[in-house]
Design a protein around this motif. Structure first.
Motif, PDB file in Angstrom:
ATOM      1  N   VAL A  62       9.167  -0.812  -2.331  1.00 50.16           N
ATOM      2  CA  VAL A  62       7.789  -1.076  -1.881  1.00 50.16           C
ATOM      3  C   VAL A  62       7.697  -0.967  -0.359  1.00 50.16           C
ATOM      4  O   VAL A  62       6.752  -0.376   0.188  1.00 50.16           O
ATOM      5  N   VAL A  66       5.443   1.776   1.792  1.00 56.42           N
ATOM      6  CA  VAL A  66       4.464   1.409   2.821  1.00 56.42           C
ATOM      7  C   VAL A  66       4.751   2.168   4.119  1.00 56.42           C
ATOM      8  O   VAL A  66       3.836   2.671   4.779  1.00 56.42           O
ATOM      9  N   ILE A  69       3.523   5.653   3.858  1.00 55.99           N
ATOM     10  CA  ILE A  69       2.073   5.724   4.072  1.00 55.99           C
ATOM     11  C   ILE A  69       1.766   5.741   5.565  1.00 55.99           C
ATOM     12  O   ILE A  69       0.901   6.495   6.039  1.00 55.99           O
TER      13      ILE A  69
END
Length: 231
Positions: A62, A66, A69
């Motif tokens: 995760v 992130v 992104i």
């Protein structure tokens, strides 16, 4: 998805929509070619005997998603690259510092030296005048042919200083990634990993690789002659 695209996108200050408009026709044709080519591959089940199971920690997955992104937002010029580095480097170091030992620093140094070389060459009047005169008229074919010899990323760096129209250069280096195995660094990297596998057949791999690459290249070059505004 490719270093040469990121470089051209940044160097020539492309708008994202303009960049997609230039690259989409080639992408669409390559997608169709890949679909047709893989349709005829043997569909029998592939059994892989693995002793070691790779477990991916969810929290780390995760976290890196992130960060990915954030990298995309930097490419889209939403986040400044210096802010990205201030976020990315410390977080990666804290979460998994071993990653820094796995970086291909030789490849990064190659890019650095390429920038230095091109910068120095462009300062010579004779070299720059000849390059401007030759490259500016035939960006597509010069970039395509040069990619076959030195790979498309170095070709991009070398030709970017001398081109007057980035669109044919952008298409040329992407299409130029097809052909010889040298034409794309990604192809060389994947081949390097393939030969490390037990039972690898390098000559068989190169034969198949070259056959499909040359076919794809022939289709795209033919489309360039028929629809020069799009390919």
């Amino acid at each position: 998805g490719n270093p040469q695209n990121l470089y051209i996108y940044s160097y020539f200050h492309y708008q994202f929509t303009d960049f997609i408009f230039v690259t989409f026709p080639v992408f669409a044709v390559c997608f169709i070619l890949l679909y047709v080519a893989t349709h005829f591959i043997d569909k029998s089940s592939l059994i892989i005997d693995t002793v070691q199971k790779v477990v991916i920690p969810k929290k780390k997955a995760v976290l890196f998603f992130v960060l990915f992104i954030f990298c995309l937002l930097c490419v889209l010029r939403v986040i400044d690259i210096y802010i990205l580095c201030l976020i990315l480097l410390p977080v990666c170091f804290i979460s998994d510092r071993k990653l820094f030992l796995k970086v291909d620093y030789k490849l990064l140094l190659l890019f650095v030296f390429l920038f230095i070389l091109v910068g120095n060459l462009s300062k010579f009047d004779l070299v720059s005048s000849l390059a401007y005169e030759f490259v500016s008229e035939y960006e597509y074919f010069v970039s395509l042919c040069l990619s076959q010899i030195v790979s498309n990323v170095p070709a991009t760096v070398m030709l970017s200083s001398f081109t007057t129209d980035p669109d044919p250069l952008l298409v040329g280096v992407n299409v130029g990634g097809l052909g010889t195995i040298i034409a794309s660094m990604a192809s060389l990297i994947s081949f390097k990993y393939y030969v490390k596998i037990d039972g690898a057949k390098p000559l068989y791999y190169l034969k198949k690789f070259t056959k499909y690459n040359l076919r794809f290249l022939l289709v795209l070059v033919t489309l360039h002659f028929i629809f020069p505004s799009y390919f």
